[in-house]
Design an enzyme around this catalytic site. Structure first.
Site, mmCIF file in Angstrom:
data_model
loop_
_atom_site.group_PDB
_atom_site.id
_atom_site.type_symbol
_atom_site.label_atom_id
_atom_site.label_comp_id
_atom_site.label_asym_id
_atom_site.label_seq_id
_atom_site.Cartn_x
_atom_site.Cartn_y
_atom_site.Cartn_z
ATOM 1 N N GLN A 15 61.899 68.931 15.520
ATOM 2 C CA GLN A 15 61.019 69.541 16.785
ATOM 3 C C GLN A 15 61.256 68.583 17.942
ATOM 4 O O GLN A 15 61.714 67.404 17.855
ATOM 5 C CB GLN A 15 59.632 69.507 16.081
ATOM 6 C CG GLN A 15 58.796 67.948 15.796
ATOM 7 C CD GLN A 15 57.275 68.176 15.489
ATOM 8 O OE1 GLN A 15 56.960 69.211 14.996
ATOM 9 N NE2 GLN A 15 56.793 67.223 15.746
ATOM 10 N N GLY A 16 60.355 68.954 18.919
ATOM 11 C CA GLY A 16 60.125 68.263 20.039
ATOM 12 C C GLY A 16 61.360 67.850 20.869
ATOM 13 O O GLY A 16 62.417 68.795 20.987
ATOM 14 N N GLN A 149 47.916 52.470 24.165
ATOM 15 C CA GLN A 149 49.079 52.256 23.167
ATOM 16 C C GLN A 149 49.599 50.965 23.164
ATOM 17 O O GLN A 149 50.894 50.887 23.432
ATOM 18 C CB GLN A 149 50.110 53.460 23.571
ATOM 19 C CG GLN A 149 49.476 55.031 23.277
ATOM 20 C CD GLN A 149 50.567 55.811 23.684
ATOM 21 O OE1 GLN A 149 51.129 55.972 25.050
ATOM 22 N NE2 GLN A 149 51.319 56.738 23.024
ATOM 23 N N TYR A 152 52.849 50.782 20.688
ATOM 24 C CA TYR A 152 53.666 51.886 20.827
ATOM 25 C C TYR A 152 54.410 51.336 22.194
ATOM 26 O O TYR A 152 55.852 51.183 22.184
ATOM 27 C CB TYR A 152 52.913 53.040 21.371
ATOM 28 C CG TYR A 152 53.882 54.192 21.628
ATOM 29 C CD1 TYR A 152 54.352 55.347 20.882
ATOM 30 C CD2 TYR A 152 54.312 54.522 23.111
ATOM 31 C CE1 TYR A 152 55.261 56.002 21.284
ATOM 32 C CE2 TYR A 152 55.152 55.419 23.599
ATOM 33 C CZ TYR A 152 55.676 56.515 22.782
ATOM 34 O OH TYR A 152 56.348 57.224 23.088
ATOM 35 N N ALA A 154 54.839 48.177 23.178
ATOM 36 C CA ALA A 154 55.624 47.061 22.988
ATOM 37 C C ALA A 154 56.890 47.378 22.052
ATOM 38 O O ALA A 154 57.942 46.969 22.553
ATOM 39 C CB ALA A 154 54.869 46.052 21.812
#
Ligand SMILES: NC(=O)C1=CN([C@@H]2O[C@H](COP(=O)(O)OP(=O)(O)OC[C@H]3O[C@@H](n4cnc5c(N)ncnc54)[C@H](O)[C@@H]3O)[C@@H](O)[C@H]2O)C=CC1
Ligand SMILES: CC/C=C\C[C@H](O)[C@H](O)/C=C/C=C/C=C\C=C\C(=O)C/C=C\CCC(=O)O
Length: 262
Positions: A15-16, A149, A152, A154
């Protein structure tokens, strides 16, 4: 027909952004292995791709990229066995989970490192293979040090540093594999909606309105544009160690670094 006879493996391809990349590769006549942890989404993806492109050009392999043994045996080896070779690896699978941040490091960084090393085992001249290309997916979050985040962010910094170092190693070691990194800004995918979820954002969920204001400011891209960027990284033989950014304001462009002076 630019990629006729070529074989690609895309993690998080069901997906995506990953799914958009799979479709772009198949439109260019590549054969594609869709590697994803989500069985239902993967099955649906495979049926839709078979209906559009005909059977035999894509495979779905259910695999959690954090399981190193499965990634090696079920994803990479089965892909090479099934299609006879491997030419393109897109390490795209990623999550946004500040609550279980160790899992975020596992999926977003450790698995990208493992996917790169496995890609080299299947494509590098070091291993007697024919060469190829690897794309690692980072994010504009690596340049924005997003306060919503931290882990995220990092991991996405880490993906850039690792990819640039490996691109130089590929040149020095004559691997014959180009390794580049892609940094999209906000993209309209299911991941983006996790900003609302405490299960994903943990204590940072209380900053969600601020996060949404940032999205409104910078805009939201469509996955097809990210796939266009990936196709450019795949087909432009001059690109190695490139840091491609994709934003609403500037479209597809590259980050430049000051040369280091002594
Ligand atoms: N959507 C966005 O705004 C942006 C996303 N990115 C990055 O792009 C990549 C793709 O993200 P999206 O398509 O937006 O996300 P998504 O959530 O729509 O799709 C991710 C796919 O990865 C799979 N996946 C997750 N964990 C996995 C695991 N452990 N093993 C195998 N597959 C796994 C999911 O099942 C899903 O199919 C990620 O690395 C993300 O960090 C980067 C910048 C912006
Ligand atoms: C809960 C949210 C989930 C997913 C979103 C991800 O965290 C995603 O990876 C985050 C993306 C963050 C993007 C941030 C910034 C975008 C910036 C711009 O568009 C800036 C415009 C131009 C930059 C010019 C340049 O430096 O090249």
């Amino acid at each position: 027909m630019a990629l006729m006879g070529r074989v690609a493996l895309v993690t998080g391809g069901a997906q995506g952004i990953g799914r958009a990349a799979v479709e772009a590769l198949m439109r260019s006549a590549a054969k594609v292995s869709v590697v994803d942890v989500n069985q239902d989404c993967g099955d649906a993806c495979k049926s839709e791709l078979d209906a559009e492109f005909g059977g035999g050009s894509c495979a779905f392999i259910q695999c959690d990229v954090t399981d190193g043994d499965a990634l090696r045996a079920d994803a990479f080896q089965k892909t090479a066995d099934m299609f006879g070779r491997l030419d393109i690896v897109i390490n795209n699978a990623g999550i946004n989970n500040e609550k279980n941040w160790e899992k975020t490091i596992g999926v977003n960084l450790t698995s990208v490192i493992k996917g790169t090393y496995l890609g080299l085992e299947h494509m590098s001249r070091e291993y007697g293979k024919q060469g190829g290309t690897i794309i690692n997916v980072s994010s504009m979050a690596a340049f924005m040090h997003s306060p919503h985040q931290p882990v995220y962010t990092a991991t996405k910094h880490g993906v850039i540093g690792f990819t640039r170092a490996m691109a130089d190693a590929s040149v020095l070691g004559n691997y014959g594999v180009r390794i580049n990194v892609l940094c999209p800004a906000f993209v309209d995918t299911p991941l983006l909606h996790s900003v609302e979820e405490e299960d994903n954002m943990g204590k940072f969920v209380k900053f969600k309105e601020d996060f949404k204001r940032t999205m409104d400011k910078f805009g939201v891209l469509q996955p097809s544009l990210i796939a266009d960027g990936m196709m450019r990284l795949i087909t432009d033989a001059a690109l190695n160690g490139a840091v491609m950014k994709i934003t609403c304001s500037k479209g597809i462009h590259f980050h430049t670094y000051e040369p280091m002076s002594a």
